[in-house]
Design an enzyme around this catalytic site. Sequence first.
Site, mmCIF file in Angstrom:
data_model
loop_
_atom_site.group_PDB
_atom_site.id
_atom_site.type_symbol
_atom_site.label_atom_id
_atom_site.label_comp_id
_atom_site.label_asym_id
_atom_site.label_seq_id
_atom_site.Cartn_x
_atom_site.Cartn_y
_atom_site.Cartn_z
ATOM 1 C CE LYS A 135 -3.961 2.032 2.498
ATOM 2 N NZ LYS A 135 -4.891 1.907 3.634
ATOM 3 C CB SER A 184 -8.254 3.889 2.455
ATOM 4 O OG SER A 184 -7.414 3.277 3.426
ATOM 5 C CB SER A 237 -8.703 1.240 5.387
ATOM 6 O OG SER A 237 -9.402 2.416 5.127
#
Length: 484
Positions: free
Chosen positions: A78, A155, A179
Amino acid sequence: MTEITTFSVAETLKALKNKEFSAVELTKAYLHNMENGRQYNAYITECADVALKQAEEADKRYINGTNRALEGIPLGIKDLFCTKDIRTTAASHILDNFVPPYESTVTQHLLDDGAVFLGKLNLDEFAMGGSNETSYFGPVINPWSKDKPLVPGGSSGGSAAAVAAHLCAAATGTDTGGSIREPAAFCGITGIKPTYGRCSRYGIVAFASSLDQAGPIAQDVRDCAILLKSMAGFDEKDSTSCNITVPDYESFLNREVKGLTIGLPKEYRPEGLNPEVAAYWDKAAEYLKARGANIKEISLPHTKYALATYYVLAPAEASSNLARYDGIRYGFRADGQHLDDLYINTRTQGFGAEVRRRIMIGTYVLSAGYYDAYFLKAQKMRRLIHNDFMNAFKECDVILTPTSPITAFPIGDESMLQNPINMYLNDVFTVSVNLAGLPALSLPIGLSATGLPYGMQLIGKPFDEGTLFNVAAKIETDAKFERK
Ligand code: GLN
C-alpha cells in the site's frame, strides 16, 4: 495469466522450495499480470527492476539453502508505507514527488524475510475514504465489476483489487476505521487488522495515529496468518508498539472451535438490515455451532455512537498529523508571494476535497470553545465503547458480525459522492474495533443475488489474533467461497 500466479502464498512457498519454478519466473509472471491488468489502476508505482533483483537474490538463497520465511514471494505494498528509494505518495498530490530515505518497519520485516516488492498500491488519499475514489491517481476498479465499474472499497482498494486480480501474491494494508476489512469484503478476499500496537506504525504515513494499524490482505486465512507473523513485532521506533511475543499464527489453524463462545451483538442487527447480510451472518454462526461452538447474543450498547465518535476523533488527529505538509520541508510546493500565500496555495492545491474536509472538521472540533463539546465528549465515548467490548468478552471468546452492510457499489455513485455522510455510514460495523484497539478479521462468506461478495467480520480480545485465525479457518472451510 499463468497458473502459478493463482497459487496462495503457502502454495507458492512450497513450490519454490521444491524448485517447481524460480522466484524470477514467478516475479516475471506477476509483472506480466500487472501489465495486462493496468485497467484496474491498482498500482501507483510499479518497480519491476527492484522486484527482479530481489527475486534473483531469492533464487540464490533457495539454491544455497539460506531461504527465509517469505523468500521470493511477490507482494504489493500500500502506498502509505514508506519504502526507501521508492516513491511513496499516500495517493496525494502533496507527496507525489516524495522518495523516502528510509524504510517503514513493517516493510523492513517483510524484506528481511525475503519478500519481493512489485510496486506501490493505490488507496484513498491519505487513507481517507471507503471507496478508493479520493485518490489523486484516480479510482481503482473492483475485479468483480460486471457491466459497470465498481469500487473495490477503501481505503486499501488497490491492495484488495491487486490480490483479487492476482497482480500480487498478497499485499499490505492499513486500517484506521475499516480500510483493510471493507476492501477485503468488497473484493472477496481476506484481511486482518491486528490489535493496536501489534505492528509498528514507524514509517507509515499517519492518518489518525491512535487508530491506525497495518495488516495483511491476502487470498485466504492461512496467507494472512503467514504474512502477519512477518509484519508484526515490537519496535523501539514506535512508542505505541507493544512488546508481546508474536505467536506462530499458522498453528492456530489446526485448533478446534468446540467449546468457544461466539458473541453476536444485537445492536449490529438493526431493523432494516439487508436480509442477505442477516442470512449470511446466521449461516456463519450455524457453521460454528455445528462444530461445537456456543452461540450467544451479546450487547454492545454504545454502538450507535461509534460512527459519530470516529468521525470526530479521526479528523481531529488527521488535522494535526497533516499540519506537516506545508510545502517547505518536502513534497509538493506551490508558489506564493508571501510565506502565508505559499502555505495556503500549497495546501489548497496539494490536498483533495475529502482531505481538506477532514482537516477543517478536525480543526473545528479541536478549537477553543468546541473542544469540550466535540473532542472531549468523543474521547469519553471512546472509553465507553471500549468498555462495552471488555464486558462482552467476559461472556464470549470472539464476536461475529457482518463486515459491511452493503456490497461493492458503482464508481461515481451520486448518493455517496454528493453526501459524504452516506459514505461514512458504510463503516458502521468496522469503526468500533479501531476505537477499542481490538483485532478484527474479514473473510468472504458468499455472493449477493447480483453476484458480489459479502464479508464476515470476527472481532477478538486484545492480542488474540490467533483465535481469529482459528475461527476464520473453520468458516472458510465450511463456506467454500470461490475466489475470483
Ligand atoms: N472509511 C473510513 C474513513 O474514511 C476508514 C478509513 C481507514 O480505515 N483508513 O475514515
